[in-house]
Design an enzyme around this catalytic site. Structure first.
Site, short mmCIF file in Angstrom:
data_model
loop_
_atom_site.label_atom_id
_atom_site.label_comp_id
_atom_site.label_asym_id
_atom_site.label_seq_id
_atom_site.Cartn_x
_atom_site.Cartn_y
_atom_site.Cartn_z
N PRO A 2 0.78 -1.09 0.26
CA PRO A 2 -0.09 -0.25 -0.19
C PRO A 2 0.98 1.62 -0.27
O PRO A 2 1.64 1.67 0.96
CB PRO A 2 -1.30 0.15 0.95
CG PRO A 2 -0.57 -2.01 1.71
CD PRO A 2 0.39 -2.18 0.71
N GLU A 3 0.57 2.17 -1.08
CA GLU A 3 1.34 3.68 -1.29
C GLU A 3 0.15 4.90 0.45
O GLU A 3 -0.78 4.28 0.45
CB GLU A 3 1.60 3.85 -2.39
CG GLU A 3 2.24 3.19 -3.25
CD GLU A 3 2.59 2.77 -4.29
OE1 GLU A 3 2.48 3.94 -5.46
OE2 GLU A 3 2.97 1.57 -5.38
N LYS A 58 4.22 6.24 5.49
CA LYS A 58 3.24 5.52 4.92
C LYS A 58 2.32 4.78 6.08
O LYS A 58 2.20 3.34 6.14
CB LYS A 58 3.71 4.16 3.73
CG LYS A 58 4.23 5.19 2.88
CD LYS A 58 4.84 2.96 1.39
CE LYS A 58 4.88 3.90 -0.03
NZ LYS A 58 5.81 2.91 -0.46
N ARG A 272 13.72 -2.50 -10.95
CA ARG A 272 12.09 -2.65 -10.73
C ARG A 272 11.76 -2.13 -11.87
O ARG A 272 12.05 -1.24 -13.27
CB ARG A 272 11.71 -1.17 -9.99
CG ARG A 272 12.49 -1.60 -7.71
CD ARG A 272 11.79 -3.01 -7.60
NE ARG A 272 10.00 -2.03 -7.43
CZ ARG A 272 9.36 -1.63 -6.32
NH1 ARG A 272 10.10 -1.28 -4.93
NH2 ARG A 272 8.43 -1.83 -6.15
#
Length: 282
Positions: A2-3, A58, A272
């Site tokens: 989750p961002e 976060k 990434r």
């Protein structure tokens, strides 16, 4: 993971549902992820009222007033579920029950609710602190996108490096809350190739990044986050911003800009996956 938008969505929900409630009980089935230790945490929070709920980067912070703070991080698969009339594991479905790592029973003058910390991968963390300003995870955080400090002057300093634009946006010590999904979307809307050196950005480029960062994060919060697999809000519902994504996870599809004939590409940058349009982004 989750961002910022997903965490903010959960914070907004918890703020509506938890403030004013007293922590009556706390149970844990995965004590190793409680930073201060189970017994210490329980001693510090039982009998305390939740005075506020906020997001820092976060992290989710429950404000216990003069009695300190509970600090939570959802990590990869964490979910905080508020379920009314559920005060034990037997009160919820078997599917949710199997992955509950911690839960609280909360009570005010007229209601009693259960707060369940559901986490399939067991990476999510809980901690307690009395000193939020000097809490170990908060001492090296970067710019908050919704703060006054997120301005062109400070961003110019942040991007004054030989690292790629994408790398800087992902670095939580530079700018907080942004992960892989939103980096791809922000740079697409700003028309900037993710692998460009940050030092090559013009003032206009930095301005575009600033504008698109705030715009996309706010829109995602309106849509209650992006769900590809595990993320759920406090009611267990999925977000819907995934329906509005332009490049993330869209390799091989035509660019979403009508006048563009480009095909979305995917490449690995800093180990990434990065998605971008070779025509729109320079």
């Amino acid at each position: 993971m989750p961002e910022l938008p997903e965490v903010q969505t959960v914070v907004n929900d918890l703020r509506e549902k938890l403030i004013g409630f007293e922590i009556k009980e706390f149970s844990s089935f995965w004590k190793k992820n409680i930073g201060c230790g189970f017994l210490e945490f329980k001693k510090r929070v039982i009998g305390r009222k939740i005075k506020g709920v906020r997001r820092i980067a976060k992290f989710i912070v429950l404000d216990l007033g003069d009695e300190g703070y509970v600090v939570l991080h959802l990590r990869m698969t964490g979910q905080l579920l508020v379920i009314e009339e559920a005060f034990s594991l037997e009160d919820i479905s078997v599917e949710k029950r199997n992955h509950v790592r911690h839960f609280w029973v909360l009570e005010n003058k007229s209601n009693k609710i259960g707060l369940f910390f559901h986490d399939v991968r067991k990476f999510a963390t809980i901690d307690y602190t009395r000193d939020l300003d000097n809490y170990k995870s908060f001492t090296k955080l970067g710019l908050e996108p919704f703060s006054d400090e997120f301005n062109l002057e400070n961003l110019g300093k942040v991007f004054d490096t030989q690292k790629s634009v994408r790398s800087v946006l992902l670095d939580q010590s530079k700018i907080v809350g942004i992960g892989n999904i939103y980096v791809s979307e922000i740079l697409f809307h700003a028309g900037i190739y993710p692998g460009r050196k940050s030092s090559e950005l013009s003032k206009e480029d930095v301005k575009k990044i600033k504008i698109e960062t705030v715009k996309i994060l706010r829109k995602t919060i309106e849509k209650r986050g992006t769900t590809f697999s595990d993320y759920r809000d406090s009611k267990g519902d999925k977000g819907s911003f995934q329906k509005m994504l332009k490049v993330y996870n869209k390799r091989g599809k035509q660019c979403g800009i009508k006048s563009c004939t480009g095909i979305i590409d995917k490449e690995t940058l800093e180990q990434r996956s990065s998605f971008w349009c070779p025509v729109c982004q320079k």
